[in-house]
Enzyme design. Structure first.
Site, PDB file in Angstrom:
ATOM      1  N   LYS A  31      43.357  38.634  40.913  1.00  0.00           N
ATOM      2  CA  LYS A  31      44.815  38.601  40.686  1.00  0.00           C
ATOM      3  C   LYS A  31      45.307  37.160  40.717  1.00  0.00           C
ATOM      4  O   LYS A  31      46.065  36.747  39.858  1.00  0.00           O
ATOM      5  CB  LYS A  31      45.582  39.407  41.754  1.00  0.00           C
ATOM      6  CG  LYS A  31      45.489  40.911  41.698  1.00  0.00           C
ATOM      7  CD  LYS A  31      46.100  41.556  40.492  1.00  0.00           C
ATOM      8  CE  LYS A  31      45.193  41.608  39.331  1.00  0.00           C
ATOM      9  NZ  LYS A  31      44.413  42.726  38.992  1.00  0.00           N
ATOM     10  N   CYS A  73      45.908  42.606  20.207  1.00  0.00           N
ATOM     11  CA  CYS A  73      46.824  42.542  19.078  1.00  0.00           C
ATOM     12  C   CYS A  73      47.634  43.840  19.073  1.00  0.00           C
ATOM     13  O   CYS A  73      47.134  44.904  19.450  1.00  0.00           O
ATOM     14  CB  CYS A  73      46.164  42.402  17.721  1.00  0.00           C
ATOM     15  SG  CYS A  73      45.141  40.946  17.545  1.00  0.00           S
ATOM     16  N   GLU A 109      44.046  35.045  37.632  1.00  0.00           N
ATOM     17  CA  GLU A 109      44.537  35.366  36.284  1.00  0.00           C
ATOM     18  C   GLU A 109      46.018  35.070  36.093  1.00  0.00           C
ATOM     19  O   GLU A 109      46.433  34.749  34.983  1.00  0.00           O
ATOM     20  CB  GLU A 109      44.177  36.789  35.861  1.00  0.00           C
ATOM     21  CG  GLU A 109      44.783  37.892  36.659  1.00  0.00           C
ATOM     22  CD  GLU A 109      44.248  39.260  36.253  1.00  0.00           C
ATOM     23  OE1 GLU A 109      43.743  39.427  35.141  1.00  0.00           O
ATOM     24  OE2 GLU A 109      44.362  40.183  37.066  1.00  0.00           O
ATOM     25  N   HIS A 128      25.594  31.959  52.584  1.00  0.00           N
ATOM     26  CA  HIS A 128      24.555  31.736  51.580  1.00  0.00           C
ATOM     27  C   HIS A 128      25.046  30.857  50.444  1.00  0.00           C
ATOM     28  O   HIS A 128      24.480  30.886  49.360  1.00  0.00           O
ATOM     29  CB  HIS A 128      24.046  33.086  51.068  1.00  0.00           C
ATOM     30  CG  HIS A 128      23.519  33.943  52.167  1.00  0.00           C
ATOM     31  ND1 HIS A 128      22.301  33.714  52.764  1.00  0.00           N
ATOM     32  CD2 HIS A 128      24.068  34.988  52.842  1.00  0.00           C
ATOM     33  CE1 HIS A 128      22.112  34.603  53.732  1.00  0.00           C
ATOM     34  NE2 HIS A 128      23.184  35.387  53.802  1.00  0.00           N
ATOM     35  N   GLU A 184      39.253  41.753  44.096  1.00  0.00           N
ATOM     36  CA  GLU A 184      40.463  42.062  43.334  1.00  0.00           C
ATOM     37  C   GLU A 184      41.581  41.054  43.650  1.00  0.00           C
ATOM     38  O   GLU A 184      42.301  40.610  42.752  1.00  0.00           O
ATOM     39  CB  GLU A 184      40.895  43.506  43.625  1.00  0.00           C
ATOM     40  CG  GLU A 184      42.165  43.978  42.968  1.00  0.00           C
ATOM     41  CD  GLU A 184      42.159  43.903  41.445  1.00  0.00           C
ATOM     42  OE1 GLU A 184      41.115  43.631  40.837  1.00  0.00           O
ATOM     43  OE2 GLU A 184      43.247  44.074  40.864  1.00  0.00           O
ATOM     44  N   ASN A 198      44.250  44.894  13.430  1.00  0.00           N
ATOM     45  CA  ASN A 198      43.839  44.723  14.821  1.00  0.00           C
ATOM     46  C   ASN A 198      42.360  45.071  14.879  1.00  0.00           C
ATOM     47  O   ASN A 198      41.945  46.082  14.329  1.00  0.00           O
ATOM     48  CB  ASN A 198      44.673  45.692  15.680  1.00  0.00           C
ATOM     49  CG  ASN A 198      44.360  45.574  17.151  1.00  0.00           C
ATOM     50  OD1 ASN A 198      43.616  44.687  17.556  1.00  0.00           O
ATOM     51  ND2 ASN A 198      44.938  46.462  17.933  1.00  0.00           N
ATOM     52  N   GLY A 199      41.548  44.219  15.510  1.00  0.00           N
ATOM     53  CA  GLY A 199      40.105  44.491  15.565  1.00  0.00           C
ATOM     54  C   GLY A 199      39.333  43.319  14.996  1.00  0.00           C
ATOM     55  O   GLY A 199      39.886  42.243  14.777  1.00  0.00           O
ATOM     56  N   LYS A 216      46.170  42.744  27.510  1.00  0.00           N
ATOM     57  CA  LYS A 216      46.093  43.929  28.360  1.00  0.00           C
ATOM     58  C   LYS A 216      44.954  44.859  27.967  1.00  0.00           C
ATOM     59  O   LYS A 216      44.292  45.440  28.805  1.00  0.00           O
ATOM     60  CB  LYS A 216      47.426  44.670  28.266  1.00  0.00           C
ATOM     61  CG  LYS A 216      47.530  45.869  29.167  1.00  0.00           C
ATOM     62  CD  LYS A 216      47.899  45.453  30.556  1.00  0.00           C
ATOM     63  CE  LYS A 216      47.854  46.583  31.535  1.00  0.00           C
ATOM     64  NZ  LYS A 216      47.512  46.092  32.877  1.00  0.00           N
ATOM     65  N   TRP A 242      46.394  38.380  19.327  1.00  0.00           N
ATOM     66  CA  TRP A 242      45.527  37.756  20.329  1.00  0.00           C
ATOM     67  C   TRP A 242      44.341  37.245  19.532  1.00  0.00           C
ATOM     68  O   TRP A 242      43.532  38.025  19.034  1.00  0.00           O
ATOM     69  CB  TRP A 242      45.088  38.782  21.371  1.00  0.00           C
ATOM     70  CG  TRP A 242      44.328  38.175  22.511  1.00  0.00           C
ATOM     71  CD1 TRP A 242      44.847  37.635  23.651  1.00  0.00           C
ATOM     72  CD2 TRP A 242      42.907  38.045  22.622  1.00  0.00           C
ATOM     73  NE1 TRP A 242      43.834  37.181  24.455  1.00  0.00           N
ATOM     74  CE2 TRP A 242      42.640  37.413  23.854  1.00  0.00           C
ATOM     75  CE3 TRP A 242      41.831  38.384  21.801  1.00  0.00           C
ATOM     76  CZ2 TRP A 242      41.350  37.113  24.293  1.00  0.00           C
ATOM     77  CZ3 TRP A 242      40.545  38.089  22.231  1.00  0.00           C
ATOM     78  CH2 TRP A 242      40.311  37.464  23.473  1.00  0.00           C
ATOM     79  N   ARG A 294      49.705  43.177  24.611  1.00  0.00           N
ATOM     80  CA  ARG A 294      48.385  43.260  23.973  1.00  0.00           C
ATOM     81  C   ARG A 294      47.932  41.936  23.389  1.00  0.00           C
ATOM     82  O   ARG A 294      46.783  41.777  22.986  1.00  0.00           O
ATOM     83  CB  ARG A 294      48.409  44.304  22.861  1.00  0.00           C
ATOM     84  CG  ARG A 294      48.770  45.687  23.315  1.00  0.00           C
ATOM     85  CD  ARG A 294      48.849  46.618  22.140  1.00  0.00           C
ATOM     86  NE  ARG A 294      47.539  46.860  21.574  1.00  0.00           N
ATOM     87  CZ  ARG A 294      46.733  47.851  21.921  1.00  0.00           C
ATOM     88  NH1 ARG A 294      47.119  48.707  22.830  1.00  0.00           N
ATOM     89  NH2 ARG A 294      45.557  47.996  21.367  1.00  0.00           N
TER      90      ARG A 294
HETATM   91  C1  F6R Z   1      42.807  42.425  35.488  1.00  0.00           C
HETATM   92  C2  F6R Z   1      42.694  43.375  34.403  1.00  0.00           C
HETATM   93  C3  F6R Z   1      41.423  43.450  33.671  1.00  0.00           C
HETATM   94  C4  F6R Z   1      41.110  44.897  33.286  1.00  0.00           C
HETATM   95  C5  F6R Z   1      39.893  44.950  32.372  1.00  0.00           C
HETATM   96  C6  F6R Z   1      39.494  46.368  32.062  1.00  0.00           C
HETATM   97  O1  F6R Z   1      44.045  42.458  36.087  1.00  0.00           O
HETATM   98  O2  F6R Z   1      43.621  44.062  34.093  1.00  0.00           O
HETATM   99  O3  F6R Z   1      40.374  42.877  34.385  1.00  0.00           O
HETATM  100  O4  F6R Z   1      40.894  45.629  34.454  1.00  0.00           O
HETATM  101  O5  F6R Z   1      40.166  44.260  31.194  1.00  0.00           O
HETATM  102  O6  F6R Z   1      40.518  47.028  31.407  1.00  0.00           O
HETATM  103  P1  F6R Z   1      40.607  48.613  31.359  1.00  0.00           P
HETATM  104  O7  F6R Z   1      40.789  49.087  32.740  1.00  0.00           O
HETATM  105  O8  F6R Z   1      41.790  48.883  30.486  1.00  0.00           O
HETATM  106  O9  F6R Z   1      39.322  49.094  30.768  1.00  0.00           O
END
Ligand code: F6R
Length: 614
Positions: A491, A2, A494, A510, A487, A100-101, A609, A74, A27
């Site tokens: 990517k 949020c 998501e 396995h 990773e 927010n929270g 984010k 969010w 956010r």
């Molecule tokens: C994926 C992504 C998330 C963050 C995760 C941790 O692209 O961005 O998996 O890596 O939410 O976030 P931070 O690094 O901000 O603690």
């Protein structure tokens, strides 16, 4: 999660709020709203969907006001719709809030308020908070909005970044924070409030980051800071923000994610700049200087992180164990904080986080501090909660990352972890000079090599076009490239919603090999390193089952060129810094697939984010 923006001063608040919401949309983006004082009334406009929908909705409304609060959501409690969108108004209309929270004890508070004849229009915990403030206000003889807010917050369990407007005190905003960030920009006769500094930076560089339990009372020409518990004024700590407005723009790229992928040669260089002595090549990490003796004595290092940061942590584990010979454990913060882990005073706990606000990582930090461990942070956002709550740390200097899918923050984290591992390797005298200089020199050569990978983006786009309609994908890698496979898969899933799994290539037999047939693309990260032969064998196993292989290979690898369907080439590099190169084609591959499937690259569904709820 949020985003909160608010303004009080002499300008028209509405355009400032809308622009701020757009900056914070990363956010959360399932609904948005704004509350303004128009002709003496508090008008609330809110809409399901993105900020642009709110903007359309407001187009024919009178939005002129010198004060206002705004929110992009969010959803946690209550589905994303117009009703549950913020701002929320209390039942008798005295208060309008953005929050927010999560209010964890909201069910209890709701029951108590219902018993006092309060009724509710939506399903959010935030509406309960608005009513709790109002209840306190009315009970207290409508004396003071500030007192009502502070009294209400003593009854709240949970997290809040909160901004409140009160009808009877029309030229005032009250803001509070607990575990959910809130920054206040100081202008001339005006204040800008936001969940982070990005909406503020174009108006002022002087910012106060609220601490947990702080309550700020703002009028156009006064800023009073107190705490929830104490009616005593405290002096705000004013900090300068260094980020530039340019960092917040797309600079001609179609999406922030693409811009951030292309930013990486510079951001990686920024991450090691000034940290490697130009002649001796010794690594210097200023943020760790004072605690280095304690780090040097640590019996083990526990790295905690989530998501992409957790993948960077795995690379850190391999590096530190191999070169510094210190045992390392990598933990998901969300598991670690609840599983009663053994934490000793001679442990070093290292938290990695782009945002510096991830709730689980923050909780794990607090746990480790309670147990007496030295707690370090690797963060991107300067002044973030994790940066402030750790004993010491290293900033990644990747700049603002706006695309929800992390790219440049990951490579900056890996860069910093490489520096840290090399520093520890020197401290423990566990690395030969030759090995040390190789790693450092190859790290410094990475930015130029990434430019070479980026030049091949058209070719990667064509490969993406071939595979865009697949529903599943497997990603395989070994050693330092195993976390890169994880990773790459993250990517893809998501931002394109294709189901993708990353595996250590040796694990394929396995279980996952059962998935392999002619319909599944298998992305193998197969650079020339000590595992190369083994990975080639894994590729043979996939081929034998008619899997389609896309391989990330070292330039000039004719063996794999002839063996697999598609290749993405990266320049030769020392194997420990190869993850920094190998991840780039995978970022581009995911990006182009997402674009060709018509997905929202920068704001993928259901994600946010900054994950400030557990
Ligand atoms: C994926 C992504 C998330 C963050 C995760 C941790 O692209 O961005 O998996 O890596 O939410 O976030 P931070 O690094 O901000 O603690």
């Amino acid at each position: 999660m949020c985003g909160i923006v608010a303004y009080i001063g002499t300008k028209n608040a509405y355009p400032i709020l809308i622009k701020g919401l757009k900056r914070l949309e990363y956010r959360g983006y399932d609904s948005a709203g704004v509350a303004l004082k128009v002709n003496g009334n508090t008008e609330i406009y809110k809409k399901k969907g993105k900020v642009s929908e709110l903007e359309n909705f407001c187009a024919d409304k009178n939005t002129f006001s010198n004060i206002g609060i705004a929110h992009t959501r969010w959803a946690t409690h209550g589905e994303p719709n117009d009703i549950n969108a913020h701002p929320h108004r209390s039942m008798k209309g005295h208060f309008t809030i953005i929050h927010n929270g999560i209010i964890e004890n909201y069910e209890r508070l709701k029951k108590d308020l219902a018993a006092k004849n309060y009724s509710f229009y939506g399903e959010t915990d935030s509406e309960i908070l608005a009513n709790l403030i109002e209840y306190m206000y009315v009970e207290d003889g409508m004396r003071s909005a500030e007192v009502a807010v502070r009294m209400a917050l003593t009854r709240v369990v949970g997290a809040y970044g909160l901004v409140v407007m009160c009808n009877n005190e029309p030229n005032k905003l009250i803001a509070a924070r607990k575990s959910s960030p809130l920054a206040i920009g100081l202008g001339e006769g005006e204040y800008y409030l936001a969940s982070d500094a990005t909406p503020i930076v174009e108006y002022t560089r002087n910012v106060v980051y609220l601490n947990d339990s702080d309550v700020a009372i703002l009028t156009p020409d006064s800023f009073t800071l107190k705490t929830v518990q104490k009616d005593e004024e405290i002096t705000p700590d004013v900090q300068r923000i260094e980020m530039s407005v340019g960092e917040l723009e797309k600079n001609g790229f179609d999406h922030f994610m693409l811009k951030e992928i292309f930013d990486q040669p510079r951001t990686i260089a920024d991450s090691f700049r000034g940290r490697i002595h130009p002649e001796t090549k010794e690594v210097f990490l200023g943020g760790l200087n004072e605690v280095m003796p304690r780090i040097a004595e640590a019996k083990r290092i526990i790295i905690i992180a989530c998501g992409t940061s957790w993948h960077a942590a795995l690379i850190g584990e391999y590096l530190v164990e191999e070169y510094a010979q210190v045992p390392v454990e990598v933990e998901y913060a969300s598991e670690y904080r609840y599983r009663r882990p053994i934490i000793r005073e001679d442990d070093v706990v290292l938290a990695i986080s782009q945002s510096g606000e991830t709730a689980d990582t923050l909780a794990a930090i607090r746990l480790a501090k309670e147990k007496g461990a030295l707690v370090l942070g690797i963060c991107n956002v300067v002044g973030s909660s994790i940066a402030r709550e750790t004993h010491a740390g290293i900033y990644t200097h990747a700049g603002v990352e706006i695309g929800v899918a992390s790219t440049k923050a990951f490579t900056a984290q890996v860069t910093v972890l490489t520096l840290l591992a090399m520093r520890l390797a020197r401290v423990h005298k566990a690395i030969s000079d030759e090995r040390y200089y190789n790693v450092i020199n190859d790290l410094m050569a990475i930015p130029d090599k990434i430019n070479l990978v980026l030049e091949k983006h058209e070719q990667i786009k064509q490969i993406a076009e071939k595979y865009k309609d697949n529903d599943n994908a497997l990603y395989l890698g070994r050693g330092y490239l195993f976390p890169v496979a994880l990773e790459g898969a993250l990517k893809l899933k998501e931002i394109s919603y294709i189901h993708a799994e990353g595996y250590a290539a040796g694990e394929m037999k396995h279980g996952p090999i059962a998935l392999v047939d002619s319909n599944i693309p298998v992305v193998v990260v197969a650079a020339k390193d000590r595992y190369y032969e083994k990975v080639v064998s894994n590729i043979q196993e996939v081929k034998a089952r008619k899997g389609n292989i896309i391989a990330v290979v070292t330039e000039g690898d004719s063996l794999l060129r002839d063996m697999v369907e598609d290749i993405m080439e990266i320049p030769k590099s020392d194997e420990v810094v190869t993850p920094l190169l190998a991840v780039v084609p995978l970022q581009l591959f995911a990006y182009y697939i997402s674009v060709s499937r018509g997905c929202d690259v920068d704001q993928p569904r259901n994600l946010a984010k900054s994950v400030t709820v557990e």
